[in-house]
Motif scaffolding. Structure first.
Motif: not given
Length: 419
Positions: A108-118, A408-417
């Protein structure tokens, strides 16, 4: 509708606008900023008229010189605001940017995405140019913002907010993304600081009293733009010819700025040569010196003995403290005791001493052989700034677009459990 209800309504609208803005295209945000630049140019007479109302009221109230200077929208200040809009428009949009994507052993791929504070709330004194700086930076970073300027700048801020609303409307973005409370009542600030359900972070920018009051009352995180007690240390190896213009610029280019020089530390071995030159150049322009016993006789008629309260004091005026020290260590100890984590500088031709000063001095910007006046978002390449954070959590130093986002963290999976 009472003030509490007004502020809740503003918070509700801001939260709704923030959700829309977070998903707005970079092109739409860029368009809004460029339209705002054009409006500031074409509506300069309206801006000047609104600012004159505030300046006339300030004169009646006997506002001090430093605050009047910060309140004034001069042609130079307006030109800087217009250029700031264009500079920020041209910058890369951080929202949605993926940082540091890595592949875990399970694929699985783990990254961080820039997001507004709100939703950002900004509470500040004078400085109507801060209204535009904060508005454009929050817009670019995808945040809604509530701007509570000082009562002394009410008409200026209202006019500038109306221009921002027009720019947002023309670009198809929610005008509620930028709001200015319709009242100068201080109760509005107290009520706003209770709105943790609507406001994600508050940024106070102003005097020590304002910062402390906001910090004590806020129910949401606070990013402090604290006072600027800025020092320059002239080491025994400093280039005297170069040092004097740097010291002059740090104090005289904008004396009421938070990054203006407030205290000059001079190595004993160069004091007899450097200080009379400083006294001649700065004293001739009206600077009064608060001097230690060693520096007092070297500074001429504009010097007087320094008192305990002069060390660590933010004068914001043509007043400067001066102290002679015996070493780099003594200078750094003095800065640690009396600085405000804003801007500190060393003038030295000794590379090792410069690097040690940069490593060991704790400030949001540490400078070698240049002026403290460069601690500014535009000067450091951020386009503009919403403030200079002197706290260390999340942001330290000028806050530009990136500092108005989180990740925020983002995770791109391919069916992993998970086993």
């Amino acid at each position: 509708m009472d003030i509490r209800e007004q502020m809740v309504a503003m918070g509700t609208r801001a939260r709704k606008a923030a959700r829309k803005l977070a998903n707005a295209s970079g092109k739409a945000k860029q368009e809004a900023l460029l339209i705002l630049a054009e409006l500031l140019e074409s509506e300069r007479d309206a801006v000047a008229e609104a600012n004159k109302k505030d300046l006339d009221a300030a004169a009646e109230r006997g506002l001090d010189k430093a605050r009047v200077q910060r309140l004034t929208i001069s042609d130079k200040v307006l030109a800087s605001m217009i250029q700031g809009c264009r500079d920020v428009a041209a910058m890369a949009d951080p929202v949605g940017e993926i940082e540091s994507m890595t592949k875990r052993p399970n694929g699985m791929l783990v990254g961080r995405m820039r997001v507004p504070l709100g939703v950002v709330a900004m509470i500040y004194e004078s400085r109507p140019n801060a209204t535009v700086d904060a508005g454009i930076l929050c817009l670019k970073a995808g945040n809604a913002v509530i701007l509570r300027g000082g009562s002394e700048a009410f008409h200026s801020n209202k006019c500038l907010a109306e221009l921002m609303h027009r720019a947002l409307d023309k670009a198809g973005l929610p005008s509620d993304a930028v709001q200015v409370p319709p009242t100068t009542d201080r109760e509005a600030v107290a009520e706003m600081l209770k709105l943790s359900d609507y406001i994600d972070v508050v940024i106070p920018r102003g005097g020590e009293g304002l910062i402390r009051a906001v910090t004590e009352q806020a129910t949401m995180p606070v990013l402090k733009h604290y006072k600027g007690v800025c020092h320059i240390f002239a080491d025994d190896s400093c280039d005297i010819t170069r040092a004097v213009p740097i010291i002059e610029n740090a104090k005289m280019q904008y004396p009421s700025g938070c990054n203006a020089l407030e205290c000059l530390l001079v190595h004993r071995d160069v004091a007899e040569v450097l200080l009379p030159k400083v006294a001649s150049v700065l004293g001739g322009q009206g600077v009064r010196f608060k001097a230690c016993p060693v520096s007092l006789p070297l500074l001429g008629d504009t010097a007087e003995p320094a008192g305990p309260k002069d060390w660590g004091h933010e004068f914001l005026d043509l007043v400067m403290a001066v102290k002679v020290v015996d070493s780099l260590d003594e200078a750094m100890d003095f800065i640690a005791a009396h600085g405000s984590n804003h801007t500190e500088a060393i003038l030295s031709e000794d590379y090792a001493k410069c690097m040690r000063f940069i490593r060991e001095v704790d400030a949001s910007l540490v400078v070698a052989n240049s002026t403290t006046r460069f601690n500014d978002g535009a000067q450091l390449g951020l386009g503009a700034e919403i403030g200079i954070s002197t706290s260390k959590l999340h942001a330290y130093g000028p806050m530009g677009i990136k500092e108005l986002t989180s990740a925020k963290f983002v995770l791109l999976g391919d069916g992993q459990i998970r086993e």
